[in-house]
Design a protein around this motif. Structure first.
Motif, short mmCIF file in Angstrom:
data_model
loop_
_atom_site.label_atom_id
_atom_site.label_comp_id
_atom_site.label_asym_id
_atom_site.label_seq_id
_atom_site.Cartn_x
_atom_site.Cartn_y
_atom_site.Cartn_z
N THR A 1 92.62 30.29 -60.35
CA THR A 1 93.43 29.40 -61.18
C THR A 1 93.37 27.97 -60.66
O THR A 1 93.09 27.72 -59.48
N HIS B 1 95.55 24.03 -61.39
CA HIS B 1 96.63 23.30 -62.09
C HIS B 1 96.54 21.84 -61.69
O HIS B 1 96.60 21.50 -60.51
N ASP C 1 94.02 30.07 -65.91
CA ASP C 1 92.94 30.89 -65.35
C ASP C 1 91.59 30.23 -65.59
O ASP C 1 91.38 29.52 -66.58
#
Length: 238
Positions: free
Chosen positions: A204, A206, A223
């Protein structure tokens, strides 16, 4: 305030600046007594709590500062509040503290976010042997969800690479160009789930981009599929 970036093994200084509310009713800021600093790691666990006495610096203004022992490599949140007293009240505030180890390892990855739209990324970040104060490398993120309005983030300098001693995450921070314009900062949280062939767990990423005033102007994450993120931890020699 206080330290926001420190190297692993170094003593950490935590500091709070206090001022009375300008409501026309002067008080005695010394009666606020002390300030409590709670230190929370990236996994949401409180690892330490320290208390500092309040010292008045000028009428209506004060400081609370304390040194605490070195912390393990991680990205911490420091929550600050006044200790319980019958004179003053204040809302809890918080700040970020990055503790990095230039010998911890390096990170790299590339791929596509498995969310609505078409978002791609690539990065390769590490500390250089000759300059361990700041990491070096590349980071690029492109959002082509709206073909008429492409968004592109390109790192121009890096502030830290934090690879915690445990867990699957790492953190990158720095400054970037947002659609070609300077004056923006970014933070990236990556997670390397050690994906193997036929594994159901995806890595993942972010990303958060802020302007010079600290306002979030762009955020994306999720993901990675297809693609891969690798956090390479260097082995320690005893």
């Amino acid at each position: 305030t206080g330290d926001t970036l420190t190297r692993a093994g170094e003593t950490v200084a935590v500091l709070a600046l206090l001022s009375e509310e300008q409501d026309g009713y002067p008080g005695d800021i010394k009666k606020s007594s002390s300030v409590v600093f709670e230190i929370w790691n990236s996994q949401g666990v409180k690892v330490r709590e320290v208390v500092a006495r309040v010292l008045e610096t000028s009428p209506g203004k004060a400081i609370a500062e304390v040194l605490t022992e070195p912390l393990p490599t991680d990205l911490y949140t420091i929550r600050v509040r006044l200790s319980n007293n019958s004179y003053y009240e204040s809302e809890e505030t918080s700040g970020e503290l990055a503790v990095y180890d230039p010998k911890a390892g390096f990170v790299y990855g590339a791929g596509i976010l498995k969310e609505e739209g078409f978002k791609t990324f690539c990065f390769n970040v590490r500390y250089h042997r000759k300059d361990t104060s700041r990491p070096t490398g590349i980071l690029r993120f492109t959002d082509r969800t709206d073909r008429r309005d492409k968004i592109e983030i390109v790192a121009t300098s890096l502030t830290y690479l934090v690879i915690p001693e445990t867990g699957d995450k790492a953190f990158i921070s720095g400054f970037c160009k947002f659609n070609g314009e300077s004056g923006y900062s970014f933070t990236v949280e990556i997670e390397d789930k050690g994906r193997r062939r036929h594994s159901r767990s995806a890595d993942t990423i972010h990303l958060v981009v802020k302007d010079s005033s600290g306002n979030i102007v762009y955020e994306a994450g999720g993901d990675v599929s297809p693609g891969v993120i690798t956090i390479h931890r260097k082995k320690r020699h005893k």
